[in-house]
Design a protein around this motif. Structure first.
Motif, short mmCIF file in Angstrom:
data_model
loop_
_atom_site.label_atom_id
_atom_site.label_comp_id
_atom_site.label_asym_id
_atom_site.label_seq_id
_atom_site.Cartn_x
_atom_site.Cartn_y
_atom_site.Cartn_z
N GLU A 207 2.45 -3.10 8.07
CA GLU A 207 1.20 -3.58 7.44
C GLU A 207 0.70 -4.52 8.21
O GLU A 207 -0.61 -4.99 8.32
N GLY B 194 1.43 4.35 1.74
CA GLY B 194 0.90 5.02 2.91
C GLY B 194 0.83 6.42 2.73
O GLY B 194 -0.05 7.06 3.52
N THR C 202 -5.84 3.93 12.29
CA THR C 202 -4.53 3.14 12.72
C THR C 202 -3.98 3.75 14.12
O THR C 202 -3.64 3.01 14.84
N GLU D 263 0.80 -1.19 0.10
CA GLU D 263 -0.09 -0.19 0.02
C GLU D 263 0.82 1.31 0.05
O GLU D 263 1.84 1.36 0.59
#
Lengths: 148, 198
Positions: free
Chosen positions: B187, B108, B119, B106
């Motif tokens: 992750e 970020g 998160t 991903e």
């Protein structure tokens, strides 16, 4: 305020105290929830890794390995013996030429004293090196057998 | 096994004793480096039954090649290098070397604020939910090499240079691998947490 997020690499380095962040980046982190979250996450992660228990074998490594070891043989430096051998060989090859050279009708008498000296030195060197090598080997063997 | 040697014996002294035929000195070398070897073998070799054979092979290789050790690094680093190479050979033989991150990479930087808040909440709760166990699980999902790099840096507290010596990778490559490993670990940790929540 700068809207650009701080790179993940910079955040990692900052948390690991490998490098400092620029002032604008620090200000950004203070006001950016995303970057703040990443920073907290890495702090938490690195602490977690540090807290992990260290693995250990469920068997005794020394007991497993030690019986399989043979007595270590140190590499013997054979260079002095080889050089001495070559010198003696050269002497042996050269000697008949000197003694029986046609030009030297008088044989041994024609051989100069310095040549005898050289041959003598070579012979003595060879003997000394051989004896010292034998003695070193003898000491090593005694040590390996734990007689010392 | 109790050993008649004090702690922190210089590498050279130990190596000279072994080369002089003192097997007990080799037991000290094993004792002093076993923890590092265990870290690497556990991180790279998943099957417990294979670890024993591999450890035996590693230390026999160390013993056999000890006269070739040139003191260009610490003895433990050199043994780490032998361990790393033995593990890599094992993984190659078993065709297990390809990394399986099990994770989409991903970006970020483009996350939205909502995910960031999520998160943050996740992070806070990770503290309360056996963080160590979750980190351990997340680490398991990394490739063997990344797992080892993370362990050497964060648990064994080795420098990039020392890790480079063990893995025969340039320092810059070690840094780059570690950055990616940490990111993947982060992750994975988030995914673990989310799974726990469901």
């Amino acid at each position: 305020m700068i809207k650009e997020h701080v790179s993940e690499e910079d955040i990692q380095s900052y948390v690991l105290k490998e490098s400092a962040l620029e002032q604008y980046a620090l200000q950004h982190i203070q006001t950016c929830a995303s970057c703040q979250a990443k920073l907290n996450m890495y702090e938490s992660l690195f602490s977690g890794v540090g807290e992990m228990p260290k693995p250990a074998f469920d068997f005794d490594v020394a007991e497993l390995v030690m019986p399989l070891l043979s007595v270590k043989k140190r590499k013997v430096n054979r260079l002095p013996a080889i050089l001495s051998g070559l010198l003696v060989l050269a002497g042996l090859i050269g000697l008949p030429f000197l003694l029986f050279d046609d030009k030297n009708s008088s044989g041994l008498q024609s051989v100069s004293p310095w040549l005898f000296g050289v041959v003598g030195i070579v012979a003595v060197t060879f003997i000394v090196i051989s004896v010292s090598d034998m003695y070193a080997r003898y000491r090593r063997q005694l040590k390996e057998l734990n007689f010392e | 096994m109790s050993l008649p040697f004090p702690h922190n014996i210089p590498d050279k002294h130990l190596v000279d004793r072994v080369l002089g035929g003192d097997k007990q000195a080799f037991a000290v070398i094993i004792q002093q480096t076993e923890a590092l070897v265990a870290q690497m073998v556990f991180k790279m070799i998943q099957r417990p039954e294979d670890r024993k054979d591999l450890v035996q092979e590693i230390y026999l290789k160390v013993y056999k090649n000890l006269s070739g050790f040139r003191y260009q690094s610490k003895l433990s680093t050199w043994i780490g290098q032998i361990t790393y190479n033995a593990c890599i050979s094992y993984l190659r033989a078993k065709q297990l070397l390809l990394p399986g991150y099990g994770l989409a990479d991903e970006d970020g930087e483009t996350r939205g604020a909502n995910e960031a808040v999520e998160t943050e909440e996740a992070d806070n709760r990770i503290f309360q939910k056996q963080r160590t166990a979750l980190v351990q699980q997340a680490l398991e999902k990394l490739s063997p090499i990344h797992r080892t790099l993370i362990t050497l840096y964060h648990q064994e507290e080795m420098s990039y240079q020392e890790i480079g010596a063990i893995t025969s990778l340039p320092e810059g490559t070690v840094k780059s691998y570690l950055f990616r490993a940490r990111k993947a670990l982060k992750e994975n940790l988030l995914l673990n947490y989310k799974r726990e929540e469901l």
